[in-house]
Design an enzyme around this catalytic site. Structure first.
Site, PDB file in Angstrom:
ATOM      1  N   GLN A  11     -24.217  63.245 -42.186  1.00 40.82           N
ATOM      2  CA  GLN A  11     -25.290  64.160 -41.774  1.00 40.82           C
ATOM      3  C   GLN A  11     -26.115  64.641 -42.968  1.00 40.82           C
ATOM      4  OE1 GLN A  11     -24.544  66.937 -38.336  1.00 40.82           O
ATOM      5  NE2 GLN A  11     -22.443  66.759 -39.064  1.00 40.82           N
ATOM      6  N   THR A  63     -13.857  64.711 -42.836  1.00 42.94           N
ATOM      7  CA  THR A  63     -14.207  65.926 -42.099  1.00 42.94           C
ATOM      8  C   THR A  63     -13.593  66.004 -40.693  1.00 42.94           C
ATOM      9  OG1 THR A  63     -16.252  64.870 -41.335  1.00 42.94           O
ATOM     10  CG2 THR A  63     -16.391  66.223 -43.330  1.00 42.94           C
ATOM     11  N   THR A 102     -16.443  73.984 -47.854  1.00 42.49           N
ATOM     12  CA  THR A 102     -16.371  74.437 -46.462  1.00 42.49           C
ATOM     13  C   THR A 102     -15.856  75.870 -46.307  1.00 42.49           C
ATOM     14  OG1 THR A 102     -15.224  73.994 -44.351  1.00 42.49           O
ATOM     15  CG2 THR A 102     -14.059  73.391 -46.345  1.00 42.49           C
ATOM     16  N   TYR A 126      -7.292  70.155 -43.801  1.00 36.88           N
ATOM     17  CA  TYR A 126      -8.693  70.001 -44.207  1.00 36.88           C
ATOM     18  C   TYR A 126      -9.080  71.084 -45.217  1.00 36.88           C
ATOM     19  CZ  TYR A 126     -13.809  70.126 -43.868  1.00 36.88           C
ATOM     20  OH  TYR A 126     -15.149  70.137 -44.160  1.00 36.88           O
ATOM     21  N   LYS A 130      -9.908  70.447 -49.235  1.00 36.34           N
ATOM     22  CA  LYS A 130     -11.254  70.767 -49.717  1.00 36.34           C
ATOM     23  C   LYS A 130     -11.198  71.805 -50.841  1.00 36.34           C
ATOM     24  CE  LYS A 130     -14.835  69.665 -48.429  1.00 36.34           C
ATOM     25  NZ  LYS A 130     -15.721  68.589 -48.975  1.00 36.34           N
TER      26      LYS A 130
END
Length: 285
Positions: A11, A63, A102, A126, A130
């Site tokens: 994205q 992700t 994030t 996650y 990260k």
């Protein structure tokens, strides 16, 4: 400058490519796994040296939040190890590094917006991978800028906005969680912010970026349907407990953006204005 963009098929990577045309004074190398495997340290070192790279924007990540619970090693490779390799390679050239992170580095128990210097406490694979990636990047490259973002969507790839439009057209009723609060981020706006930082000069440190405002996933869905003209789908609010997921979600993940606004002199769009832009683009494709 010669700038490497990783994760160019995602994205944010796609939005970065669109904006490169506006910032044509630089040369960009847009890569995804086919062009550069960011888990291969030697390949990164070769690429950065051969192309004489001056800066890297790492848009690549694992992700899939729920799948990460069962694929911790892959998540660690992409979210922790790879940023370290990239940062180390660009440090050898005296360059700068932008790492996208994030809101999942926090546990979501706050009741006021998270500032960049607040203690982290991830409660998912996650989030942990990260956060470890942030640490690796900052240790490996002196000129590292971490940008934590949340609820990312765009006209590209799979995301919440596109899913809600599709389901809204297919289903007479949808249940959406109302007790998780945050702020959506239009990937185009984040890309604009990154280019502003590049043009003004990377100031190392940890920053937060999302659109302005605060909503729940339920409110977000209602707005998506209203803007998209979807009137045949009834959206009802759900408690988190009614929709269990493998990975824990932060109940409150509003990010304080004061630092990035003051450092780069930017004005961040309100979430609903950006959502309207994106939805209209989607409907007119």
């Amino acid at each position: 400058m010669n700038i490497l963009i990783t994760g160019c098929n995602g994205q944010l990577g796609n939005e970065m490519q669109l904006l490169e045309k506006v910032h044509a004074t630089h040369t960009y190398y847009n890569t995804d796994v086919a062009e550069l495997d960011i888990t291969d340290k030697e390949a990164i070192l070769r690429f950065v040296e051969e192309k004489q790279i001056d800066g890297i924007v790492n848009c690549a990540a694992y992700t899939a939040v729920d799948k990460a619970e069962d694929n911790e090693e892959l998540a660690r490779l992409l979210n922790t190890v790879a940023p370290g390799y990239l940062a180390e390679a660009i440090e050898q050239r005296g360059g700068w590094f932008v790492q996208i992170s994030t809101d999942y580095v926090f546990d979501g128990t706050n009741h006021t917006p998270y500032t960049p210097d607040e203690p982290t406490c991830p409660n998912s694979v996650y989030g942990r991978t990260k956060l470890a990636g942030e640490v690796q990047a900052m240790q490996a490259c002196q000129r590292t800028m971490i940008i934590r973002t949340a609820w990312l969507y765009s006209t590209f790839g799979n995301n919440f906005v596109k899913t809600m439009i599709r389901l809204g057209k297919e289903k007479p009723e949808l249940g959406v969680i109302f007790d998780q609060i945050g702020t959506p981020t239009y990937a185009r706006d984040l890309a604009v912010c990154i280019f502003t930082a590049i043009e003004k000069g990377i100031v190392p440190g940890i920053y937060h970026y999302s659109n302005e405002g605060v909503i729940s996933w339920y409110d977000f869905t209602k707005a998506i349907h209203r803007i998209a003209g979807i009137t045949t789908c009834h959206v009802r609010p759900l408690h988190t407990a009614e929709y269990p997921t493998p990975a824990a979600r932060p109940h409150y993940s509003v990010l304080d953006k004061t630092k990035i606004k003051q450092t780069y002199g930017i004005e961040i769009p309100y979430w609903e204005e950006s959502l309207e832009v994106c939805v209209h683009r989607l409907l007119n494709e």
